[in-house]
Design a protein around this motif. Structure first.
Motif: not given
Length: 512
Positions: A229-234, A462-472
């Motif tokens: 899941v790499a859906i960003g923080s939008t 299920v893994f989470v990468a990018g802004d979705a897990g890290r924040g902006q």
């Protein structure tokens, strides 16, 4: 070994920008050509320091001193091999990354740091020109199917790594084109989208599949053996003041994609257009600056950008000591355009395109102000007509307005660019039962793995990468997290992995 005296013989130099009146008439990238000879000179400033802190400053762990020295010697192919060993998309980072590596450069302690971004960008463009960048197809197929949800830098990096590891990878994107915020958030003048398309052709040739206009449901994802899941923080930070609901007040990510769709040829004119308007941008970061440059190209007659924080110092302050990324006064290309002063000798076409009809000789095209708090957005009952603000400071009781500093100004378009606060509750978040913590991030452990509350996904990693897990965050962090999450998913699916993982598990756990 590097030239031990290169930094003593040569000053830092960067590519020149095209003249402001010329570049505001189009959406092409702002930089002039910078010759290979000049790039080699800049690479020679790398000082062969004992401990290259640029490695730690770069979230990807780029092997910067090695490819600097290879460029200095003219060994472009070897430099490209070193660069691509750690970075899937150096043409993206070379254009868009704020270069934390340069903030950590040892030379930067007492001098201008090495121009790492320019060297990186030139290496990869050299490689494309020479035909060295080709599809890297897997040597075997694992039979495992992986879904990547989101096609920003994190999702694309994860997809490319997993495809090359032999998995059948499908990338889902809810927009009509692949690229995430790089496609519709970054203006064309900062990165032309043909560079994304060029890389996507390579990925498709390697075997990655792309599906657009789709936000997959849990039922669709059950068909896969693993999910990233790499859906960003939008979700953008909002402004809770009177007048927020007036027509003409928009989030930046409502405004910027419209301009990019015009550049893509999807429409003749943006539905949110700054032409002939007085524009106020609330937010002093990169997104606000992108709005600044976009509004100028659309022909705004006045552009103002407000930052609630104080104006940064021109040199590194005590709050951001080396080797941290320095908070210093910077002039982006858009701000350089705003500083352009009307001469009165502009052609009729320039006057019309640049919105100069109401400007006098000596006027600047745009301004940015610091320590400004927006108090109220005013209107005629339906549409925005102005803004009330005040100078502010951060005192013992938090933010406070400075007495007798109130002001009012006209505004026809107000853009909110105050950062992003959380993920959106998309079908993948709801259907998989992904937990969102109090900071607006998807919960995950030190291996990037999410704990789903949907029992049907108990056996599907299920893994989470990018802004979705890290924040902006930054594009370079997105690529790094995508590579790291791909390695962890590959390890779960295959029992072991040969994929590199740039990020330490402790660093991920500390962000929870």
């Amino acid at each position: 070994m590097a030239d031990p005296r290169g930094f003593l013989k040569h000053r830092r130099e960067s590519a020149a920008h095209r003249p402001v009146p010329l570049r505001l008439l189009d959406w092409n990238e702002v930089y002039e050509d910078f010759s290979d000879d000049k790039v080699q000179t800049q690479a020679s400033r790398c000082m062969d320091c004992g401990i290259p802190f640029c490695h730690d400053g770069c979230p990807l762990g780029n092997i910067i001193p090695e490819w600097n020295d290879l460029v200095r010697k003219g060994n472009w192919r070897e430099a490209y091999d070193r660069l691509h060993a750690t970075n899937n998309f150096p043409e993206f980072t070379g254009r868009l990354c704020p270069a934390p590596c340069e903030g950590a450069c040892v030379l930067g302690i007492g001098d201008d740091p090495v121009n790492i971004k320019t060297v990186e960008f030139t290496i990869v463009e050299h490689a494309w020109k020479e035909g060295w960048i080709k599809p890297i197809k897997p040597s075997f197929k694992t039979g495992q199917r992986v879904a990547v949800v989101g096609s920003g830098p994190s999702g694309l990096a994860a997809a490319q790594q997993l495809t090359r590891a032999g998995h059948d990878v499908t990338v889902f994107e809810r927009a009509d084109r692949i690229g995430g915020l790089m496609r519709y958030g970054v203006p064309e003048y900062k990165m032309e989208k043909k560079w994304i398309d060029r890389r996507l052709e390579q990925m498709e040739a390697e075997g990655t599949k792309f599906i657009v206009n789709t936000s997959p449901t849990g039922e669709e994802l059950e068909e896969f053996d693993g999910v990233i899941v790499a859906i960003g923080s939008t979700v953008g930070r909002d402004l809770p003041v009177t007048g927020r609901d007036l027509k003409g007040v928009y989030q930046a990510m409502e405004y910027l994609p419209e301009a990019n769709k015009v550049c893509e040829g999807d429409r003749e004119e943006s539905t949110i257009n700054a032409k002939g308007k007085r524009v106020v941008i609330i937010g002093g970061g990169d997104t606000g600056t992108d709005c600044f440059g976009t509004a100028l190209r659309q022909g705004a007659i006045e552009v103002s950008q407000f930052d609630i924080t104080p104006k940064p110092p021109k040199t590194r302050g005590a709050s951001t000591p080396w080797p941290t990324y320095p908070r210093i006064w910077r002039v982006a290309s858009a701000h350089e355009e705003g500083e352009y002063r009307v001469t009165g000798n502009e052609s009729a076409d320039e006057i019309a395109a640049l919105g100069l009809a109401e400007r006098q000789p000596g006027d600047e095209l745009g301004i940015r102000r610091y320590s400004i708090n927006t108090v109220e957005i005013t209107g005629d009952g339906e549409k925005v007509t102005g803004l009330k603000g005040a100078e502010c400071r951060f005192g013992e009781n938090g933010l406070e307005n400075i007495p007798e500093s109130d002001f009012e100004m006209d505004a026809d378009l107000v853009l909110l660019a105050m950062g992003f606060v959380s993920v959106e509750e998309t079908p993948v978040v709801k259907d998989l039962g992904l937990k969102v913590n109090d900071r607006g991030r998807l919960e995950r452990d030190g291996t990037f793995r999410a704990q789903t509350t949907n029992a049907e996904f108990a056996d599907i990693p299920v893994f989470v990468a990018g802004d979705a897990g890290r924040g902006q965050s930054l594009i370079v962090w997105g690529i790094s997290e995508g590579r790291s999450a791909a390695a962890e998913l590959d390890r779960v699916l295959m029992g072991e992995t040969a994929l590199p993982r740039p990020i330490n598990p402790t660093d991920v756990a500390m962000q929870a």
